[in-house]
Write a protein that holds these residues in place. Structure first.
Motif, PDB file in Angstrom:
ATOM      1  N   GLU A 189       0.841  -1.059   0.142  1.00  0.00           N
ATOM      2  CA  GLU A 189       0.194  -0.059  -0.074  1.00  0.00           C
ATOM      3  C   GLU A 189       0.792   1.253   0.053  1.00  0.00           C
ATOM      4  OE1 GLU A 189      -3.167  -0.166   2.960  1.00  0.00           O
ATOM      5  OE2 GLU A 189      -3.314  -2.267   3.013  1.00  0.00           O
ATOM      6  N   GLU A 190       2.117   0.923   0.369  1.00  0.00           N
ATOM      7  CA  GLU A 190       3.019   2.113   0.337  1.00  0.00           C
ATOM      8  C   GLU A 190       3.075   3.214   1.551  1.00  0.00           C
ATOM      9  OE1 GLU A 190       3.544   4.482  -3.346  1.00  0.00           O
ATOM     10  OE2 GLU A 190       4.164   2.802  -4.369  1.00  0.00           O
ATOM     11  N   SER A 191       1.618   3.471   1.880  1.00  0.00           N
ATOM     12  CA  SER A 191       1.365   4.314   3.053  1.00  0.00           C
ATOM     13  C   SER A 191       0.181   3.724   4.060  1.00  0.00           C
ATOM     14  CB  SER A 191       0.852   5.504   2.651  1.00  0.00           C
ATOM     15  OG  SER A 191       1.741   6.494   1.996  1.00  0.00           O
ATOM     16  N   ARG A 192       0.516   3.574   5.272  1.00  0.00           N
ATOM     17  CA  ARG A 192      -0.547   3.071   6.066  1.00  0.00           C
ATOM     18  C   ARG A 192      -0.400   3.472   7.501  1.00  0.00           C
ATOM     19  NH1 ARG A 192      -1.750  -3.438   6.764  1.00  0.00           N
ATOM     20  NH2 ARG A 192      -3.653  -3.272   8.045  1.00  0.00           N
ATOM     21  N   GLU A 193      -1.688   3.704   8.218  1.00  0.00           N
ATOM     22  CA  GLU A 193      -1.490   4.341   9.687  1.00  0.00           C
ATOM     23  C   GLU A 193      -1.045   3.320  10.774  1.00  0.00           C
ATOM     24  OE1 GLU A 193      -4.740   5.601  12.898  1.00  0.00           O
ATOM     25  OE2 GLU A 193      -5.019   6.565  10.789  1.00  0.00           O
ATOM     26  N   LEU A 194      -0.311   3.868  11.557  1.00  0.00           N
ATOM     27  CA  LEU A 194       0.232   2.752  12.462  1.00  0.00           C
ATOM     28  C   LEU A 194       0.250   3.634  13.848  1.00  0.00           C
ATOM     29  CD1 LEU A 194       1.339   0.054  13.474  1.00  0.00           C
ATOM     30  CD2 LEU A 194       3.557   0.920  12.573  1.00  0.00           C
ATOM     31  N   ASP A 195      -0.317   3.143  14.850  1.00  0.00           N
ATOM     32  CA  ASP A 195       0.219   3.757  16.240  1.00  0.00           C
ATOM     33  C   ASP A 195       1.659   3.080  16.740  1.00  0.00           C
ATOM     34  OD1 ASP A 195       0.483   4.650  19.095  1.00  0.00           O
ATOM     35  OD2 ASP A 195      -1.063   3.565  19.645  1.00  0.00           O
ATOM     36  N   VAL A 196       2.706   3.974  16.519  1.00  0.00           N
ATOM     37  CA  VAL A 196       4.062   3.577  16.877  1.00  0.00           C
ATOM     38  C   VAL A 196       4.541   3.365  18.294  1.00  0.00           C
ATOM     39  CG1 VAL A 196       4.756   4.483  14.561  1.00  0.00           C
ATOM     40  CG2 VAL A 196       5.191   6.071  16.727  1.00  0.00           C
ATOM     41  N   TRP A 197       3.675   4.057  19.108  1.00  0.00           N
ATOM     42  CA  TRP A 197       3.996   3.710  20.671  1.00  0.00           C
ATOM     43  C   TRP A 197       4.245   2.562  21.152  1.00  0.00           C
ATOM     44  CZ3 TRP A 197       6.144   5.549  24.698  1.00  0.00           C
ATOM     45  CH2 TRP A 197       5.778   5.159  26.127  1.00  0.00           C
ATOM     46  N   PRO A 198       3.198   1.570  20.975  1.00  0.00           N
ATOM     47  CA  PRO A 198       3.567   0.016  21.410  1.00  0.00           C
ATOM     48  C   PRO A 198       4.695  -0.509  20.946  1.00  0.00           C
ATOM     49  CG  PRO A 198       1.051   0.647  20.953  1.00  0.00           C
ATOM     50  CD  PRO A 198       1.817   1.601  20.242  1.00  0.00           C
ATOM     51  N   ASP A 199       4.892  -0.256  19.600  1.00  0.00           N
ATOM     52  CA  ASP A 199       6.168  -0.837  18.771  1.00  0.00           C
ATOM     53  C   ASP A 199       7.304  -0.372  19.293  1.00  0.00           C
ATOM     54  OD1 ASP A 199       4.424  -2.647  17.590  1.00  0.00           O
ATOM     55  OD2 ASP A 199       4.661  -1.399  15.648  1.00  0.00           O
ATOM     56  N   LEU A 200       7.557   1.002  19.530  1.00  0.00           N
ATOM     57  CA  LEU A 200       8.710   1.761  20.160  1.00  0.00           C
ATOM     58  C   LEU A 200       8.917   1.213  21.629  1.00  0.00           C
ATOM     59  CD1 LEU A 200       8.625   5.153  18.338  1.00  0.00           C
ATOM     60  CD2 LEU A 200       9.975   3.019  17.951  1.00  0.00           C
ATOM     61  N   GLN A 201       7.649   1.054  22.301  1.00  0.00           N
ATOM     62  CA  GLN A 201       7.898   0.259  23.552  1.00  0.00           C
ATOM     63  C   GLN A 201       8.439  -1.048  23.689  1.00  0.00           C
ATOM     64  OE1 GLN A 201       3.846   1.031  25.370  1.00  0.00           O
ATOM     65  NE2 GLN A 201       4.963   1.705  27.105  1.00  0.00           N
ATOM     66  N   ALA A 202       7.983  -1.930  22.881  1.00  0.00           N
ATOM     67  CA  ALA A 202       8.474  -3.236  22.523  1.00  0.00           C
ATOM     68  C   ALA A 202       9.874  -3.073  22.126  1.00  0.00           C
ATOM     69  CB  ALA A 202       7.508  -4.062  21.506  1.00  0.00           C
ATOM     70  N   LEU A 203      10.188  -2.511  21.305  1.00  0.00           N
ATOM     71  CA  LEU A 203      11.503  -2.224  20.515  1.00  0.00           C
ATOM     72  C   LEU A 203      12.398  -1.909  21.799  1.00  0.00           C
ATOM     73  CD1 LEU A 203      13.751  -1.698  18.535  1.00  0.00           C
ATOM     74  CD2 LEU A 203      13.276   0.602  18.537  1.00  0.00           C
ATOM     75  N   THR A 204      12.500  -1.093  22.486  1.00  0.00           N
ATOM     76  CA  THR A 204      13.266  -0.705  23.612  1.00  0.00           C
ATOM     77  C   THR A 204      13.320  -1.942  24.689  1.00  0.00           C
ATOM     78  OG1 THR A 204      11.582   0.439  24.914  1.00  0.00           O
ATOM     79  CG2 THR A 204      13.221   1.789  23.349  1.00  0.00           C
ATOM     80  N   GLY A 205      12.134  -2.453  24.904  1.00  0.00           N
ATOM     81  CA  GLY A 205      12.202  -3.565  25.909  1.00  0.00           C
ATOM     82  C   GLY A 205      12.997  -4.826  25.188  1.00  0.00           C
ATOM     83  N   ASP A 206      13.028  -4.803  23.926  1.00  0.00           N
ATOM     84  CA  ASP A 206      13.614  -5.950  23.310  1.00  0.00           C
ATOM     85  C   ASP A 206      15.203  -5.842  23.110  1.00  0.00           C
ATOM     86  OD1 ASP A 206      12.822  -8.301  21.449  1.00  0.00           O
ATOM     87  OD2 ASP A 206      14.315  -7.448  20.071  1.00  0.00           O
ATOM     88  N   VAL A 207      15.546  -4.418  23.048  1.00  0.00           N
ATOM     89  CA  VAL A 207      16.963  -3.979  23.064  1.00  0.00           C
ATOM     90  C   VAL A 207      17.698  -4.384  24.453  1.00  0.00           C
ATOM     91  CG1 VAL A 207      18.558  -1.961  23.120  1.00  0.00           C
ATOM     92  CG2 VAL A 207      16.781  -2.423  21.180  1.00  0.00           C
ATOM     93  N   ILE A 208      16.872  -4.008  25.488  1.00  0.00           N
ATOM     94  CA  ILE A 208      17.434  -3.996  26.885  1.00  0.00           C
ATOM     95  C   ILE A 208      17.509  -5.595  27.136  1.00  0.00           C
ATOM     96  CG2 ILE A 208      15.305  -4.052  28.291  1.00  0.00           C
ATOM     97  CD1 ILE A 208      18.618  -2.116  28.994  1.00  0.00           C
ATOM     98  N   SER A 209      16.433  -6.459  26.646  1.00  0.00           N
ATOM     99  CA  SER A 209      16.498  -7.681  26.790  1.00  0.00           C
ATOM    100  C   SER A 209      17.832  -8.399  26.211  1.00  0.00           C
ATOM    101  CB  SER A 209      15.201  -8.475  26.204  1.00  0.00           C
ATOM    102  OG  SER A 209      14.149  -7.972  26.915  1.00  0.00           O
ATOM    103  N   ARG A 210      18.065  -7.987  24.892  1.00  0.00           N
ATOM    104  CA  ARG A 210      19.021  -8.603  24.212  1.00  0.00           C
ATOM    105  C   ARG A 210      20.538  -8.082  24.879  1.00  0.00           C
ATOM    106  NH1 ARG A 210      17.302 -11.028  19.202  1.00  0.00           N
ATOM    107  NH2 ARG A 210      15.514 -10.283  18.451  1.00  0.00           N
ATOM    108  N   SER A 211      20.822  -6.807  24.719  1.00  0.00           N
ATOM    109  CA  SER A 211      21.753  -6.112  25.342  1.00  0.00           C
ATOM    110  C   SER A 211      22.311  -6.486  26.588  1.00  0.00           C
ATOM    111  CB  SER A 211      21.774  -4.895  24.835  1.00  0.00           C
ATOM    112  OG  SER A 211      20.967  -4.050  25.453  1.00  0.00           O
ATOM    113  N   GLY A 212      20.979  -6.442  27.424  1.00  0.00           N
ATOM    114  CA  GLY A 212      21.414  -6.673  28.770  1.00  0.00           C
ATOM    115  C   GLY A 212      21.483  -8.155  29.264  1.00  0.00           C
ATOM    116  N   PHE A 213      20.828  -8.850  28.656  1.00  0.00           N
ATOM    117  CA  PHE A 213      20.882 -10.489  29.330  1.00  0.00           C
ATOM    118  C   PHE A 213      21.324 -11.648  28.299  1.00  0.00           C
ATOM    119  CE2 PHE A 213      17.946  -7.745  31.666  1.00  0.00           C
ATOM    120  CZ  PHE A 213      18.395  -7.932  32.871  1.00  0.00           C
ATOM    121  N   GLY A 214      21.575 -11.043  27.141  1.00  0.00           N
ATOM    122  CA  GLY A 214      22.196 -12.081  25.718  1.00  0.00           C
ATOM    123  C   GLY A 214      21.314 -13.298  25.711  1.00  0.00           C
ATOM    124  N   SER A 215      21.888 -14.415  26.123  1.00  0.00           N
ATOM    125  CA  SER A 215      21.456 -15.864  26.056  1.00  0.00           C
ATOM    126  C   SER A 215      19.780 -16.061  26.697  1.00  0.00           C
ATOM    127  CB  SER A 215      22.077 -16.859  26.521  1.00  0.00           C
ATOM    128  OG  SER A 215      22.643 -16.744  27.601  1.00  0.00           O
TER     129      SER A 215
END
Length: 515
Positions: A189-215
């Protein structure tokens, strides 16, 4: 019988009267004496109210402010901190409010803030966290004196720039997964509406999970989910913090908070014990935060003895702090950055041009991130207008002199980050406008070397994870700008509000366009 009753009354008086006096002193006599002492020195504010202070007034003002719509303006102080703003207007920048039975003196003079935060002689401590707060955040941010110095010394190596480089692949993996998810969402569709807030929360949680606790990534994700729920419960509990003993009531929320606390501790303990066993067998990787922390702690124990190292309970608290502070701060910063770049498309285009000039379509690297001048200016201006934390607190533990004012022991200071960042006397008449060019010469030039910009705190207790947060934000923003442009959706409602950090109350609905 009369003698017996008389003796009974005497005994009852001896036992009960001291308790009555303690209660009376706590809820009325001492607060009123402090109020009188402050008034004599010209420090005024809303009157103290029995037990609750100004807590109820504050939440009433917030409720009224949040019920009113606001336009696409960065003049957010009346909505986010209405009671604090009105207090300053009515009683001056050096004024007092009451958090329950504790007075909080508002300080907005950059020189006085510098004196308080520099804390050269250890005279200004952080207020002791409530039992509610301890269930959310403890560790380094709550310690004082030698314990704080010891923990800071042990934790510092994990946040050294060279160590952060080792975490960049984990950052990149998480950011790449987000970009791929959004590409699939937009689809053909090239363009689409998205609420980015939940995804960015999940992203930063994902980053701290990987970089903080590895395996231990999966266990880390569970901790993220639990702490997110805990944050909501703690904020609700603060509304009733002035009720003596409320934390012991067997309410549904109180029981759930304790249950979450137990589960988080159990998961953390398991991860730490497994990592400790692996380190003994020389099987552990030390390029994540947990590994680096345990390595530094082990080294401290070897060099200074076990009494100088952190206990397993200490390590649990520090890991929980990594999680909560790292995730909350960065998700807030990234969300507001995307919203503001959607509101100001010319700056979005300038940032994208810089990213493409430095990286092209290649994956961003560490050295290149340090060359993103425009992106850095934008992030600083977002931190100025929408700081994740809107206030800092300190307190006196003995009689102190500050700026010609004598303050008794037990008085708290309120250092209002949000109000300082929006003060036209410090930033000019355009203080509520988005102008990243303010930071073209760096923070020192933008602030005229005053302590008027402190989103990560200031002085010896400045946030230990600020480089981590800035590197993560630059990387995520660069990868998003390489792949998408964005604009505000018609359904977006501009409504900043605070739940631990500054958030968009109704989400961050953007229209993403795939490049």
């Amino acid at each position: 019988m009369e003698v017996y009753l008389s003796n009974l009354l005497v005994i009852a008086s001896v036992l009960i009267l001291p308790w009555v006096w303690k209660v009376f002193n706590y809820v009325w006599w001492r607060p009123k004496m402090l109020e009188r002492t402050l008034k004599k020195q010209g420090i005024h504010g809303p009157p103290y109210k029995l037990l609750s202070g100004n807590i109820v007034d504050n939440f009433r003002a917030l409720k009224e402010a949040q019920a009113k719509p606001m336009g696409l303006s960065h003049q957010i102080v009346p909505r986010v901190a209405p009671f604090h703003l009105q207090t300053v207007k009515n009683y001056g920048k050096t004024s007092v409010t009451w958090f329950g039975t504790r007075p909080r003196v508002n300080i907005m003079d950059p020189e006085l803030i510098k004196e308080v935060l520099s804390n050269k002689f250890g005279h200004y401590a952080k207020p002791k966290p409530t039992s509610f707060g301890k269930q959310l955040v403890a560790g380094l941010v709550t310690h004082e004196g030698e314990k704080w110095a010891k923990h800071r010394r042990i934790i510092n190596p994990a946040f050294h720039v060279e160590k952060l480089k080792l975490m960049l692949p984990a950052f990149s993996t998480s950011c790449n997964e987000l970009v791929s998810k959004w590409e699939q969402w937009v689809g053909s569709e090239e363009s689409r509406e998205l609420d980015v807030w939940p995804d960015l929360q999940a992203l930063t949680g994902d980053v701290i999970s990987r970089s903080g606790f590895g395996s231990s990534y999966k266990e880390g994700r569970r901790v993220f989910q639990l702490l997110t729920e805990q944050a909501e419960l703690v904020i609700q509990a603060v509304h009733r913090a002035y009720i003596p003993g409320y934390q012991f009531f067997p309410t549904k929320d109180n029981l759930r908070r304790k249950e979450i606390d137990r589960e988080v501790r159990a998961i953390m303990r398991s991860m730490i014990e497994k990592r400790g066993e692996a380190m003994k067998m020389r099987e552990a990787c030390s390029d994540d935060l947990l590994g680096l922390l345990m390595e530094s702690n082990f080294k401290e124990s070897q060099e200074q003895g076990n009494s100088s190292s952190m206990s397993i309970e200490d390590v649990i608290e520090e890991c929980r702090l990594f999680y909560f502070a790292g995730q909350e701060t960065t998700s807030s910063l990234l969300t507001w950055t995307m919203i503001l770049l959607s509101m100001h498309p010319s700056w979005q285009e300038r940032a994208r041009e810089e990213v493409l000039q430095v990286f092209g379509r290649n994956k961003p690297d560490f050295d290149g991130l340090n060359h993103l001048k425009i992106v850095t200016m934008i992030l600083y201006e977002v931190l100025r207008l929408y700081p994740p934390g809107t206030i800092l607190s300190r307190q006196t533990y003995k009689r102190m002199q500050l700026g010609g004012i004598t303050l008794p022991a037990g008085v708290e200071f309120s250092l209002p980050i949000l109000l300082m960042h929006h003060d036209p006397n410090l930033w000019g008449e355009d203080a509520d406008e988005f102008k990243p060019e303010r930071f073209s010469g760096g923070v020192s030039k933008a602030t005229n070397n005053q302590v008027s910009f402190f989103p990560f705190g200031w002085g010896p207790r400045i946030c230990i994870g600020q480089n981590f947060a800035m590197m993560e934000s630059k990387l995520a923003l660069a990868m998003i700008l390489q792949c998408f442009s964005s604009k505000l959706s018609p359904s977006y409602v501009h409504a900043p509000y605070t739940v631990v950090t500054l958030r968009p109350q109704y989400g961050a609905q953007l229209i993403l366009h795939k490049l």
